[in-house]
Design a protein around this motif. Structure first.
Motif, PDB file in Angstrom:
ATOM      1  N   SER A   1       2.268  -3.196  -4.988  1.00  0.00           N
ATOM      2  CA  SER A   1       2.342  -2.719  -3.605  1.00  0.00           C
ATOM      3  C   SER A   1       1.200  -3.296  -2.766  1.00  0.00           C
ATOM      4  N   LEU A   2       0.115  -3.695  -3.411  1.00  0.00           N
ATOM      5  CA  LEU A   2      -1.011  -4.321  -2.697  1.00  0.00           C
ATOM      6  C   LEU A   2      -0.609  -5.662  -2.087  1.00  0.00           C
ATOM      7  N   PHE A   3       0.427  -6.274  -2.665  1.00  0.00           N
ATOM      8  CA  PHE A   3       0.860  -7.612  -2.254  1.00  0.00           C
ATOM      9  C   PHE A   3       2.216  -7.602  -1.562  1.00  0.00           C
ATOM     10  N   ASP A   4       2.669  -6.446  -1.136  1.00  0.00           N
ATOM     11  CA  ASP A   4       4.001  -6.256  -0.570  1.00  0.00           C
ATOM     12  C   ASP A   4       4.289  -7.243   0.570  1.00  0.00           C
ATOM     13  N   PRO A   5       5.294  -8.106   0.401  1.00  0.00           N
ATOM     14  CA  PRO A   5       5.628  -9.065   1.455  1.00  0.00           C
ATOM     15  C   PRO A   5       6.086  -8.406   2.753  1.00  0.00           C
ATOM     16  N   ASN A   6       6.482  -7.143   2.691  1.00  0.00           N
ATOM     17  CA  ASN A   6       6.982  -6.437   3.870  1.00  0.00           C
ATOM     18  C   ASN A   6       5.876  -5.756   4.670  1.00  0.00           C
ATOM     19  N   ARG A   7       4.627  -5.910   4.254  1.00  0.00           N
ATOM     20  CA  ARG A   7       3.538  -5.191   4.910  1.00  0.00           C
ATOM     21  C   ARG A   7       3.300  -5.643   6.344  1.00  0.00           C
ATOM     22  N   PHE A   8       3.834  -6.783   6.727  1.00  0.00           N
ATOM     23  CA  PHE A   8       3.660  -7.256   8.099  1.00  0.00           C
ATOM     24  C   PHE A   8       4.880  -6.979   8.972  1.00  0.00           C
ATOM     25  N   SER A   9       5.930  -6.400   8.393  1.00  0.00           N
ATOM     26  CA  SER A   9       7.103  -6.051   9.181  1.00  0.00           C
ATOM     27  C   SER A   9       6.766  -4.839  10.043  1.00  0.00           C
ATOM     28  N   ILE A  10       7.538  -4.589  11.070  1.00  0.00           N
ATOM     29  CA  ILE A  10       7.289  -3.433  11.935  1.00  0.00           C
ATOM     30  C   ILE A  10       7.290  -2.139  11.122  1.00  0.00           C
ATOM     31  N   PRO A  11       8.302  -1.885  10.264  1.00  0.00           N
ATOM     32  CA  PRO A  11       8.241  -0.657   9.455  1.00  0.00           C
ATOM     33  C   PRO A  11       7.024  -0.615   8.534  1.00  0.00           C
ATOM     34  N   GLY A  12       6.654  -1.754   7.980  1.00  0.00           N
ATOM     35  CA  GLY A  12       5.487  -1.803   7.096  1.00  0.00           C
ATOM     36  C   GLY A  12       4.200  -1.488   7.838  1.00  0.00           C
ATOM     37  N   LEU A  13       4.059  -2.005   9.035  1.00  0.00           N
ATOM     38  CA  LEU A  13       2.866  -1.737   9.842  1.00  0.00           C
ATOM     39  C   LEU A  13       2.821  -0.275  10.286  1.00  0.00           C
ATOM     40  N   LEU A  14       3.969   0.268  10.637  1.00  0.00           N
ATOM     41  CA  LEU A  14       4.021   1.676  11.032  1.00  0.00           C
ATOM     42  C   LEU A  14       3.642   2.581   9.848  1.00  0.00           C
ATOM     43  N   GLN A  15       4.126   2.229   8.677  1.00  0.00           N
ATOM     44  CA  GLN A  15       3.801   3.037   7.492  1.00  0.00           C
ATOM     45  C   GLN A  15       2.294   2.999   7.226  1.00  0.00           C
ATOM     46  N   LYS A  16       1.668   1.849   7.375  1.00  0.00           N
ATOM     47  CA  LYS A  16       0.208   1.764   7.216  1.00  0.00           C
ATOM     48  C   LYS A  16      -0.512   2.613   8.258  1.00  0.00           C
ATOM     49  N   ALA A  17      -0.019   2.566   9.486  1.00  0.00           N
ATOM     50  CA  ALA A  17      -0.666   3.281  10.586  1.00  0.00           C
ATOM     51  C   ALA A  17      -0.656   4.786  10.381  1.00  0.00           C
ATOM     52  N   ILE A  18       0.405   5.303   9.793  1.00  0.00           N
ATOM     53  CA  ILE A  18       0.481   6.752   9.593  1.00  0.00           C
ATOM     54  C   ILE A  18      -0.048   7.174   8.211  1.00  0.00           C
ATOM     55  N   GLY A  19      -0.557   6.190   7.470  1.00  0.00           N
ATOM     56  CA  GLY A  19      -1.175   6.504   6.181  1.00  0.00           C
ATOM     57  C   GLY A  19      -0.181   6.713   5.066  1.00  0.00           C
ATOM     58  N   GLY A  20       0.995   6.152   5.174  1.00  0.00           N
ATOM     59  CA  GLY A  20       2.027   6.357   4.152  1.00  0.00           C
ATOM     60  C   GLY A  20       2.124   5.262   3.160  1.00  0.00           C
TER      61      GLY A  20
END
Length: 133
Positions: free
Chosen positions: A114-133
């Motif tokens: 999960s540390l290397f998740d290719p989806n971390r830069f997608s809009i849903p991925g960024l939103l999930q990071k922002a809310i701490g999920g």
């Protein structure tokens, strides 16, 4: 790194260049310094600058300098192993094993991908990071 018969590949620096990088864009002074450093490792005369050639190539790097390794969320059977930047040669075998494990077993026993998740830069991925999920 051994490369073809009677050749050695020496790789060790990265520069930010335009996407249409050509071999003529190689900084020969930097290449010569790198060559001289490598020549100290081999026995004297093994490497010869007069027969050396230089090349430039693309080394994709992610925005956070952390490789993209794992499934791509929008296409169920697409896996990504990219974005290693200048560490590509160094990390290729290990990240390939991690990804092979993930593809064949559904997870990697060696590391949390999960540390290397290719989806971390997608809009849903960024939103999930922002809310701490």
């Amino acid at each position: 790194v051994p490369h073809q018969k009677d050749k050695v590949r020496i790789s060790g620096y990265a520069e930010f260049r335009r996407a249409s990088c050509q071999n003529t864009d190689v900084d020969q002074a930097k290449a010569k310094r790198l060559f001289d450093y490598a020549a100290n490792i081999y026995e004297e005369g093994y490497l010869d600058w007069s027969t050396a050639s230089t090349t430039c190539c693309h080394r994709p790097v992610s925005a956070d300098d952390v490789p993209l390794i794992g499934p791509y969320g929008r296409i169920s059977n697409l896996y990504i192993n990219s974005g290693h930047g200048s560490k590509g040669w160094t990390l290729a075998a290990a990240s390939g094993k991690l990804l092979a494990d993930a593809v064949t077993t559904g997870h990697s026993a060696d590391l949390d991908l999960s540390l290397f998740d290719p989806n971390r830069f997608s809009i849903p991925g960024l939103l999930q990071k922002a809310i701490g999920g």
